[in-house]
Design an enzyme around this catalytic site. Structure first.
Site, PDB file in Angstrom:
ATOM      1  N   HIS A 150      23.569   2.101  22.069  1.00 58.89           N
ATOM      2  CA  HIS A 150      22.261   1.325  21.177  1.00 58.89           C
ATOM      3  C   HIS A 150      20.882   1.335  22.088  1.00 58.89           C
ATOM      4  CE1 HIS A 150      21.705  -1.386  17.713  1.00 58.89           C
ATOM      5  NE2 HIS A 150      20.741  -1.711  18.452  1.00 58.89           N
ATOM      6  N   ASP A 183      23.372 -11.265  12.046  1.00 57.29           N
ATOM      7  CA  ASP A 183      22.451 -10.629  12.711  1.00 57.29           C
ATOM      8  C   ASP A 183      21.524  -9.980  11.736  1.00 57.29           C
ATOM      9  OD1 ASP A 183      20.954  -9.139  15.087  1.00 57.29           O
ATOM     10  OD2 ASP A 183      21.881  -7.527  14.187  1.00 57.29           O
ATOM     11  N   ARG A 189      13.212 -11.814  11.853  1.00 60.57           N
ATOM     12  CA  ARG A 189      12.512 -11.598  13.191  1.00 60.57           C
ATOM     13  C   ARG A 189      11.391 -10.673  13.141  1.00 60.57           C
ATOM     14  NH1 ARG A 189      16.546  -9.654  16.968  1.00 60.57           N
ATOM     15  NH2 ARG A 189      14.954  -9.685  18.487  1.00 60.57           N
ATOM     16  N   SER A 197      21.315  -9.868  19.237  1.00 60.71           N
ATOM     17  CA  SER A 197      21.183  -9.157  18.389  1.00 60.71           C
ATOM     18  C   SER A 197      22.198  -7.967  18.349  1.00 60.71           C
ATOM     19  CB  SER A 197      19.759  -8.791  17.851  1.00 60.71           C
ATOM     20  OG  SER A 197      19.912  -7.558  17.087  1.00 60.71           O
ATOM     21  N   LYS A 253      26.204  -6.738  16.968  1.00 68.15           N
ATOM     22  CA  LYS A 253      26.448  -5.551  16.372  1.00 68.15           C
ATOM     23  C   LYS A 253      27.684  -4.833  17.027  1.00 68.15           C
ATOM     24  CE  LYS A 253      22.217  -4.100  15.803  1.00 68.15           C
ATOM     25  NZ  LYS A 253      21.242  -5.269  15.511  1.00 68.15           N
TER      26      LYS A 253
HETATM   27  N1  URA Z   1      17.801  -3.654  18.413  1.00 68.98           N
HETATM   28  C1  URA Z   1      18.612  -4.265  17.897  1.00 68.98           C
HETATM   29  O1  URA Z   1      19.451  -4.304  17.256  1.00 68.98           O
HETATM   30  N2  URA Z   1      18.238  -5.998  17.973  1.00 68.98           N
HETATM   31  C2  URA Z   1      17.063  -6.322  18.748  1.00 68.98           C
HETATM   32  O2  URA Z   1      16.591  -7.454  18.594  1.00 68.98           O
HETATM   33  C3  URA Z   1      16.166  -5.248  19.330  1.00 68.98           C
HETATM   34  C4  URA Z   1      16.613  -4.035  19.182  1.00 68.98           C
END
Ligand code: URA
Length: 442
Positions: A82, A161, A168, A183, A187
């Site tokens: 990620h 999220d 956000r 966040s 995930k």
């Molecule tokens: N990627 C995400 O999944 N969440 C964030 O807050 C920033 C980048």
């Protein structure tokens, strides 16, 4: 308990208890707490921060706000990756197929564009028919059979999220270590992979502009992952200029395909090899990072990574013929050439401004409800350190709306800075962070 009191407590700089955080996450997920109170709390967290314990509690509450995937039916060590978000960052589209081509199971949950940055899920939807909202069963089946699945946050994975992320995005509450860490890690925990490789961006195009903040974010996420038994590591990488040359959605997919065909930009390839080799080692395919790099390079040379992309796109309902005919992917009515105003070296390409320009073209969301145009984007022709002559085309804009194009070009004018002096390019990979500590890359 009342959400009003929780907002006021954080507004006044106090720490929230696990019960208060759970109350907020459950109530917001269930629709009992409205967006305006959730945005007030997000802003209070943004301004006042959260300590390590609060961040871990927020992460776990969001991870358990829906299903937590059990991937134990998938053979092998499942790997995920990620990024904290960047401009032109299409690494997942490149390294996912490369890593899967080596037999490492890639089980990835991705997001949509956030702020000035793009998201893998929006980009993947550029393939006609591609479904990012696949079921849990399909996700597991695809990882088992073709070694790769990338799902959006549909279904019931980390729904807290999903809601907070979209909120956000439009309430200026993105650039905040506890909110980003929770966040991303919620995930990652919910989507069940055993190994998590994080790409934490730093620089003008990143949410963490300063290197020390990116490093703090990397350390926070590695700690959260390690504490819940997931092998987690992070690479801190440079986002002072866009990664590669393409910024947008379909246009980035085309660049990712070119990279898998061996014709991609060197910075994008380098980052994919770096992150990918940690995924391959994490999956136990080899224990040598150097060997993993060579194996990954070979997946491009022998075409297996490109073939894996075809399988992956077809398995999720997309039209894989676009991979061989990439002109099918982009349909922009207007092309505009942005020209250099003087001779000189490209000193800076202010990266978040380039991201905002692409958004203004229609490639990003202004409100939660905005529809984005996957066909618009910007193709840079010169990057930092390149010499350009007055009149050279330094970027091509692809647009579908004259007014949006004008706004985007205006924004871009201040982003592209040319100077007389030659400049030293910044290092792409800055730090490697594991649960054993921080390694500065020299
Ligand atoms: N990627 C995400 O999944 N969440 C964030 O807050 C920033 C980048």
């Amino acid at each position: 308990m009342r959400i009003y009191d929780i907002i006021a407590k954080k507004r006044d700089g106090k720490n929230l208890s696990r019960e208060e955080i759970d109350f907020f996450v459950k109530g917001y997920t269930a629709g009992e707490i409205p967006d305006y109170q959730a945005s007030a709390l997000a802003m209070a967290i943004f301004i006042r921060g959260m300590n390590e314990e609060e961040t871990a509690n927020l992460t776990l509450a969001m991870a358990h706000s829906g299903d937590v995937l059990d991937l134990s039916d998938v053979e092998g060590i499942k790997v995920d990756k990620h990024s904290t978000g960047g401009v032109g960052d299409k690494t997942s589209l490149v390294l996912g197929p490369m890593v899967a081509a080596l037999g490492a199971p890639v089980a990835k949950m991705s997001g949509r564009g956030l702020g000035h940055t793009g998201g893998t899920i929006d980009k993947l939807e550029s393939f006609p028919g591609f479904v990012t909202g696949i079921s849990k069963e399909e996700f597991i089946r695809n990882v088992n059979t073709i070694k790769i699945a990338i799902a959006g946050q549909t279904g019931n994975l980390a729904p807290a999220d999903k809601k907070l992320y979209a909120l956000r995005d439009v309430t200026a509450t993105v650039e905040c270590i506890p909110l980003i860490a929770s966040s991303i890690m919620s995930k990652k925990i919910a989507s069940g992979a055993d190994v998590i490789v994080l790409d934490v961006k730093t620089g003008s195009g990143a949410f963490m502009k300063k290197e020390e903040d990116a490093l703090r974010l990397a350390e926070a996420m590695v700690k959260i992952g390690s504490n819940v038994g997931r092998k987690t590591m992070a690479v801190v990488s440079n986002m002072e200029e866009p990664l590669g040359y393409a910024v947008g959605n379909a246009i980035e997919v085309v660049e990712a395909i070119d990279t898998l065909k061996g014709q991609g930009p060197s910075d994008l390839l380098e980052l994919c090899l770096c992150l990918g080799s940690f995924m391959v080692v994490g999956a136990g395919i080899t224990d040598s990072v150097e060997e993993a790099r060579n194996m990954l390079k070979k997946t491009i040379e022998d075409g297996t990574a490109l073939e894996k992309l075809r399988q992956f796109v077809s398995a999720q309902g997309g039209d894989a013929t676009c991979i061989d005919n990439t002109e099918q992917l982009m349909h922009a009515a207007i092309e505009y050439e942005f020209k250099a105003e003087k001779n000189g070296y490209v000193k800076q390409i202010i990266c978040d401004e380039v991201g905002v320009s692409a958004m203004l073209l229609g490639g990003g969301r202004e409100t939660k409800e905005s529809e984005i145009d996957l066909n618009v984007g910007i193709l840079l022709h010169s990057k930092v350190g390149d010499y350009v002559k007055k009149g050279d085309v330094v970027a091509t804009f692809f647009a579908n709306d004259e007014k949006k194009l004008n706004n985007a070009v205006k924004r871009f004018e201040n982003a592209y800075i040319i100077d007389d002096k030659d400049i030293q390019k910044e290092r792409l990979i800055r730090y490697i962070v594991t649960d054993e500590g921080v390694n500065k890359v020299e």
